[in-house]
Design an enzyme around this catalytic site. Structure first.
Site, PDB file in Angstrom:
ATOM      1  N   ARG A 103      45.404  34.183  80.484  1.00 37.22           N
ATOM      2  CA  ARG A 103      45.711  34.738  81.804  1.00 37.22           C
ATOM      3  C   ARG A 103      44.504  34.494  82.709  1.00 37.22           C
ATOM      4  NH1 ARG A 103      50.227  34.360  80.952  1.00 37.22           N
ATOM      5  NH2 ARG A 103      51.841  35.948  80.825  1.00 37.22           N
TER       6      ARG A 103
ATOM      7  N   GLU B 284      47.539  33.656  90.738  1.00 30.36           N
ATOM      8  CA  GLU B 284      48.327  32.421  90.885  1.00 30.36           C
ATOM      9  C   GLU B 284      49.666  32.709  91.577  1.00 30.36           C
ATOM     10  OE1 GLU B 284      48.425  31.589  86.564  1.00 30.36           O
ATOM     11  OE2 GLU B 284      50.585  31.919  86.617  1.00 30.36           O
TER      12      GLU B 284
ATOM     13  N   HIS C  90      50.392  26.445  85.173  1.00 33.55           N
ATOM     14  CA  HIS C  90      50.970  27.384  84.193  1.00 33.55           C
ATOM     15  C   HIS C  90      52.133  26.735  83.422  1.00 33.55           C
ATOM     16  CE1 HIS C  90      51.496  31.947  83.281  1.00 33.55           C
ATOM     17  NE2 HIS C  90      51.874  31.225  82.256  1.00 33.55           N
TER      18      HIS C  90
END
Ligand code: 8YV
Length: 324
Positions: free
Chosen positions: A243, A272, A290
């Site tokens: 993360r 993000e 991601h």
């Protein structure tokens, strides 16, 4: 009557179809991330809310809600990480929360290895050079990177994904060092020929590649900070598929600019899809959007896993992946 279920983002078509067979489903045709107001209203309208990492279910999303006005009984999260869901609000409202472990471990570990190779062997820079037409040909001193094979692979968080990443690193002849809050069983360490070290600083000092595999959330925020980065070898790399908040990105930018470490590979970012703009200016960091679990097999498996969990819940049994 079928339970009323809302899906907050688009899911693979097969999974949406399966859901529609079983439940009274509202799909998010436009795939827009839900606002706090929409989420609040969903909690009052649906029996199950099926979320993803882009749903910021922070305390304000639950504000003003009580056992009297909440209809939702279960939040089925599509993803293993659930640090975007405020656990104490979920508990206060008697919500069951489930996640999707296991099914994404291999693919997320693949991305960690991809980032390691790209960062060390300058894959992103090389691609940019070729595409821009600036490549002038082979020469002995051109775009020299760092050797991966035989190095030390440091794993922060030796859970399912960390172990998959370590397994892959072993294929490169790397030795494995691990930091994990709880003691890793000795037979597991033996299987990886791994050493468990006592602190993150110790891991940082030993690792050629420090790969992050811990959960996000408040207690792991900025585990990788200026102090830890300063302990790393100047030839070391940070790899983050966990993360964004686990890394202090301001400290990381300084370390990358000043040669405190050699490089980084990042698949996740604090806040993000916004990204610290300084990262975009640096060539020694590889940036991915991601992609950890982004394969069709995995995204389908994640969806079916959510369905298994809500099926169990609505059939009156314990959901297999209950986290709250
Ligand atoms: C997911 C992830 O795709 O599962 C996780 O925790 O980080 C991703 O790979 C994403 O979270 C979807 O909710």
């Amino acid at each position: 009557m079928k339970p009323k279920v809302i899906v907050t983002r688009r899911w693979p078509a097969e999974v949406e179809a399966r859901l529609q067979e079983k439940y009274d489903v509202t799909l998010n045709a436009s795939d827009h991330p839900m606002s706090v107001a929409e989420f609040k209203s969903a909690l009052q309208t649906y029996d199950a809310v099926l979320t993803t990492v882009t749903d910021g279910m922070t305390p304000d999303a639950f504000e003003g809600l009580s056992l009297e006005n909440v209809r939702t009984k279960i939040i089925g999260n599509y993803g293993v990480g659930f640090s975007h869901i405020d656990v104490s609000s979920a508990k206060r409202l008697n919500l069951t929360v489930t996640n999707t472990p296991d099914v994404l471990s291999e693919c997320t570990a693949d991305i960690a290895i991809l980032l390691m190779l790209m960062a060390a062997r300058r894959g992103g820079e090389g691609e940019r050079e070729v595409r821009s037409g600036n490549w002038t040909g082979w020469r002995p001193t051109h775009m020299i990177g760092s050797k991966v094979s035989g190095g030390v692979f440091g794993v922060l968080g030796f859970g399912r994904i960390g172990r998959e990443a370590a397994q892959r690193a072993m294929g490169f002849g790397m030795s494995i060092k691990v930091f994990n809050r709880s003691k890793v069983p000795s037979e597991v360490l033996q299987a990886f020929n791994a050493e468990q070290v006592g602190s993150i600083n110790e891991l940082a000092e030993a690792a050629d590649f420090l790969s992050l595999h811990c959960p996000g959330g408040a207690e792991n925020t900025h585990l990788i900070n200026a102090e830890v980065l300063a302990r790393m070898k100047p030839t070391g790399y940070i790899i983050n598929t966990a993360r964004g908040e686990v890394v202090d990105d301001v400290a990381l930018v300084e370390a990358l600019k000043n040669g405190v470490i050699a490089g980084a590979g990042l698949d996740v970012f604090q806040g993000e899809p916004a990204i610290n703009p300084d990262l975009l200016t640096l060539d020694n960091v590889v940036l991915l959007p991601h992609l950890g679990s982004a394969t069709s097999a995995t995204r389908e498996a994640m969806g079916f896993r959510v369905i298994e969990n809500i099926d169990a819940f609505f059939n009156g049994s314990e959901p297999p992946d209950r986290v709250v």
